[in-house]
Design an enzyme around this catalytic site. Structure first.
Site, mmCIF file in Angstrom:
data_model
loop_
_atom_site.group_PDB
_atom_site.id
_atom_site.type_symbol
_atom_site.label_atom_id
_atom_site.label_comp_id
_atom_site.label_asym_id
_atom_site.label_seq_id
_atom_site.Cartn_x
_atom_site.Cartn_y
_atom_site.Cartn_z
ATOM 1 C CB THR A 1 -0.875 0.041 1.258
ATOM 2 O OG1 THR A 1 -0.004 0.128 2.396
ATOM 3 C CG2 THR A 1 -1.728 -1.208 1.383
ATOM 4 C CD GLU B 1 -5.230 -2.244 1.827
ATOM 5 O OE1 GLU B 1 -5.523 -1.761 0.712
ATOM 6 O OE2 GLU B 1 -4.691 -1.574 2.720
ATOM 7 C CE LYS C 1 -12.831 13.506 12.095
ATOM 8 N NZ LYS C 1 -11.695 13.529 11.149
ATOM 9 C CD1 TRP D 1 -16.730 14.340 10.797
ATOM 10 C CD2 TRP D 1 -17.793 12.457 10.229
ATOM 11 N NE1 TRP D 1 -16.261 13.355 11.609
ATOM 12 C CE2 TRP D 1 -16.891 12.189 11.284
ATOM 13 C CE3 TRP D 1 -18.549 11.426 9.707
ATOM 14 C CZ2 TRP D 1 -16.746 10.927 11.834
ATOM 15 C CZ3 TRP D 1 -18.411 10.168 10.243
ATOM 16 C CH2 TRP D 1 -17.516 9.924 11.303
HETATM 17 P P1 ADP Z 1 -3.438 4.474 -1.877
HETATM 18 O O1 ADP Z 1 -4.423 5.420 -2.526
HETATM 19 O O2 ADP Z 1 -3.374 4.620 -0.401
HETATM 20 O O3 ADP Z 1 -2.181 4.352 -2.628
HETATM 21 P P2 ADP Z 1 -4.909 2.346 -3.018
HETATM 22 O O4 ADP Z 1 -4.403 2.542 -4.379
HETATM 23 O O5 ADP Z 1 -5.086 0.995 -2.500
HETATM 24 O O6 ADP Z 1 -4.005 3.030 -1.992
HETATM 25 O O7 ADP Z 1 -6.218 3.197 -2.912
HETATM 26 C C1 ADP Z 1 -7.349 2.802 -2.216
HETATM 27 C C2 ADP Z 1 -8.190 3.968 -1.835
HETATM 28 O O8 ADP Z 1 -8.499 4.795 -2.947
HETATM 29 C C3 ADP Z 1 -9.517 3.571 -1.278
HETATM 30 O O9 ADP Z 1 -9.418 3.190 0.066
HETATM 31 C C4 ADP Z 1 -10.329 4.846 -1.471
HETATM 32 O O10 ADP Z 1 -10.080 5.780 -0.440
HETATM 33 C C5 ADP Z 1 -9.779 5.402 -2.743
HETATM 34 N N1 ADP Z 1 -10.648 5.078 -3.874
HETATM 35 C C6 ADP Z 1 -10.522 4.071 -4.743
HETATM 36 N N2 ADP Z 1 -11.490 4.106 -5.672
HETATM 37 C C7 ADP Z 1 -12.270 5.168 -5.378
HETATM 38 C C8 ADP Z 1 -13.443 5.755 -5.958
HETATM 39 N N3 ADP Z 1 -13.997 5.272 -7.060
HETATM 40 N N4 ADP Z 1 -13.959 6.836 -5.361
HETATM 41 C C9 ADP Z 1 -13.407 7.365 -4.249
HETATM 42 N N5 ADP Z 1 -12.304 6.867 -3.666
HETATM 43 C C10 ADP Z 1 -11.735 5.784 -4.221
#
Ligand code: ADP
Length: 543
Positions: free
Chosen positions: A184, A328, A440, A445
């Site tokens: 991640t 994940e 917040k 929120w």
């Molecule tokens: P990171 O962004 O931390 O590198 P990931 O690529 O695994 O890790 O991204 C996952 C996160 O991206 C999700 O937990 C969510 O917050 C965000 N995300 C993914 N797809 C969407 C979407 N369609 N709309 C809003 N947020 C999204």
């Protein structure tokens, strides 16, 4: 009573063998820095994959060993996508845009032995010389003149393939054995390793193929913009090859001009990437008047796709499908399409529905849990809570963290995603925010995502990110960081944006200030980098 079915393992080897045996004449195309794109068939790819696996075997790589890739979207990288896991080794895709300290951390944590590296990014690896004790071989891929990498003994990819004394005989694999891993991004603390199994990858490929756009088809030509160095490129390589689609790979040429030209000349039918890529592509299409008649699906996820973006693509005849997921979750968790009986809804309602993140893929269970009480929230489209998921391609623990230090897994077996959302009666998920990005204000929120999307509907705004800024009375208040469109005039002021937003959200959601910038910093995978916005931008002092 037990079922009486065979238990042949669900593996990536079976996807690979199916693809090259039954679709041997289908094509894989890769953009090159000079000259025409590289083209070859699934069958040729198959032969090279088997040689590559054999060469790895001869180099001492066996089941469970970690082999990294550090590369753009190319056919060589695609060959690694099969050769490494089908051999029983674990493909660790390393994000080429990470900071050197993070790179060193994840490569050492995974104990990678070999790294397949594009010549175009070898400088980023060179910085790690002397810091990667487990790496004993670097294989350099792609065009260019670089012959060495400072990290370890170096060999050219084609020479490595040629060194194989034949093709591999695939080992019988346990479907639960590890196939690949990805870290991640580690926005808080160190990155965490997610380890995919053959079974999880197989099931994820099947279901992704089923839902992607209108479903992946043999007649498709699929171009992933989403990088193969992060979250399995959303699994599309496997899903689209499973059905025999042509694969079109853009290498590192992802700017809107290149992309538009390549999508058109290669008659791409399905593509996938994050909203920031599509915002720029749409602006380029509107600027040039060029159209993409063959493209029928843009798969979009990674961050929220604004309704204005979806509507903008409608106007140029392109359909954007919104999906949600995370490293994940392999990564696809939900996918948005409008159910047939909802297509009679007024256009505006359909657009609002398409801007939601869709409903879970078959196999994924999703629940919304109240952040304070831990109770399950009603699925009424308005009550928001933390999104929790479970299913056969959702990770159950992080690598080297079986104790779950951050409490990301519930005692009853669900992943706490860290995202906040609502689910409506039809099952459509709407992401309200990431827990850590919610603003917040006075104990209430404000959804930064919703505010951003509202601002991005302004015709003179290209991009907008909203962050919470400390406030003496309200604890936090929203501040918008806005990139004007190229043709925006002096009328685009803070007051104009506040006025535009005021009509559409509760009055206390209106941002206290608007900061205009040329560009919003992006993370390694193209999302708004709010951490950098908070620390690097001269933000107004509120109160
Ligand atoms: P990171 O962004 O931390 O590198 P990931 O690529 O695994 O890790 O991204 C996952 C996160 O991206 C999700 O937990 C969510 O917050 C965000 N995300 C993914 N797809 C969407 C979407 N369609 N709309 C809003 N947020 C999204």
């Amino acid at each position: 009573m037990q079922g009486l079915m065979m238990e042949t393992p669900l593996t990536l080897t079976s996807i690979f063998e199916h693809a090259v045996r039954y679709f041997g004449r289908k094509e894989i195309v890769t953009q090159r820095p000079e000259g025409p794109p590289h083209r070859y068939t699934y069958a040729e790819c198959g032969r090279r994959v088997r040689r590559l696996a054999r060469a790895l075997q001869q180099a001492g790589i066996g089941p469970g060993d970690r082999v990294a890739t550090f590369a753009w979207n190319t056919y060589e990288h695609l060959e690694c996508y099969y050769a490494i896991p089908c051999l029983g080794a674990v493909m660790h895709t390393v994000n080429i845009r990470l900071h050197p300290d993070q790179l060193a951390f994840i490569i050492n944590d995974a104990e990678d032995q070999v790294i397949f590296c594009d010549r175009s990014v070898v400088a980023a690896l060179d910085q790690l010389a002397g810091r990667l004790p487990t790496v004993r071989l670097v294989v350099l891929m792609g065009p260019g003149s670089v012959q060495t990498c400072q990290v370890a003994e170096t060999v050219d990819y084609e020479a490595f393939l040629a060194s194989a004394d034949g093709e591999v005989v695939w080992p019988e694999l346990d479907e639960d054995s590890a196939a690949a891993m990805c870290y991640t991004s580690g926005t808080t603390g160190n990155p965490k390793g997610v380890v995919y199994s053959h079974r999880s990858s197989y099931l994820h490929s099947l279901t992704t193929a089923l839902v992607a756009g209108d479903g992946a088809r043999e007649t498709d030509r699929y171009l992933p913009v989403v990088p193969m160095f992060h979250a399995n490129a959303w699994g599309g390589i496997y899903a689209f090859m499973l059905v025999g689609a042509d694969i079109v790979l853009p290498d590192r040429f992802l700017d809107p001009q290149h992309l538009l030209q390549f999508l058109r000349s290669e008659r791409v039918t399905v593509t996938a990437g994050v909203p920031s890529v599509w915002t720029l592509l749409l602006a380029e299409m509107n600027r040039t008047g060029e159209r993409l008649p063959d493209l029928h699906a843009i798969l979009c996820g990674g961050s929220a796709a604004p309704a204005a973006l979806i509507a903008g693509f409608d106007q140029v005849g392109l359909r954007l499908y919104h999906a949600w997921g995370m490293t994940e979750t392999s990564p696809v968790g939900t996918h948005g399409s409008i159910k047939s009986y909802l297509r009679t809804l007024p256009e505006a309602e359909q657009l609002a529905l398409r801007a939601k993140q869709g409903f879970p893929l078959p196999g994924v269970e999703l629940r919304i849990v109240d952040l304070a009480t831990g109770e399950r929230c009603p699925e009424d489209g308005t009550t928001s809570g933390e999104i929790q998921v479970r299913g056969p391609w959702i990770c159950r623990a992080y690598y080297h963290d079986e104790q779950d230090a951050d409490h990301r897994f519930t005692t009853d077996g669900w992943l706490r995603t860290g995202d906040v959302g609502t689910v409506d009666a039809e099952g459509y998920l709407e992401i309200v925010d990431r827990t850590k990005d919610l603003v917040k204000s006075g104990g209430e929120w404000i959804s930064s995502v919703q505010l951003e999307n509202t601002i991005m509907a302004h015709p003179q705004v290209l991009e907008a990110a909203v962050i919470g800024v400390p406030h003496p009375k309200w604890s936090e208040r929203p501040v918008a960081v806005v990139v004007p469109r190229a043709d925006a005039g002096p009328a685009l002021t803070q007051a104009a944006i506040q006025e535009f937003v005021r009509d559409q959200v509760a009055s206390w959601w209106v941002p206290d200030a608007v900061v205009f910038v040329k560009e919003i910093p992006k993370t390694s995978v193209g999302k708004f980098d709010k951490k950098r916005l908070r620390t690097e931008l001269p933000l107004p002092v509120l109160g």
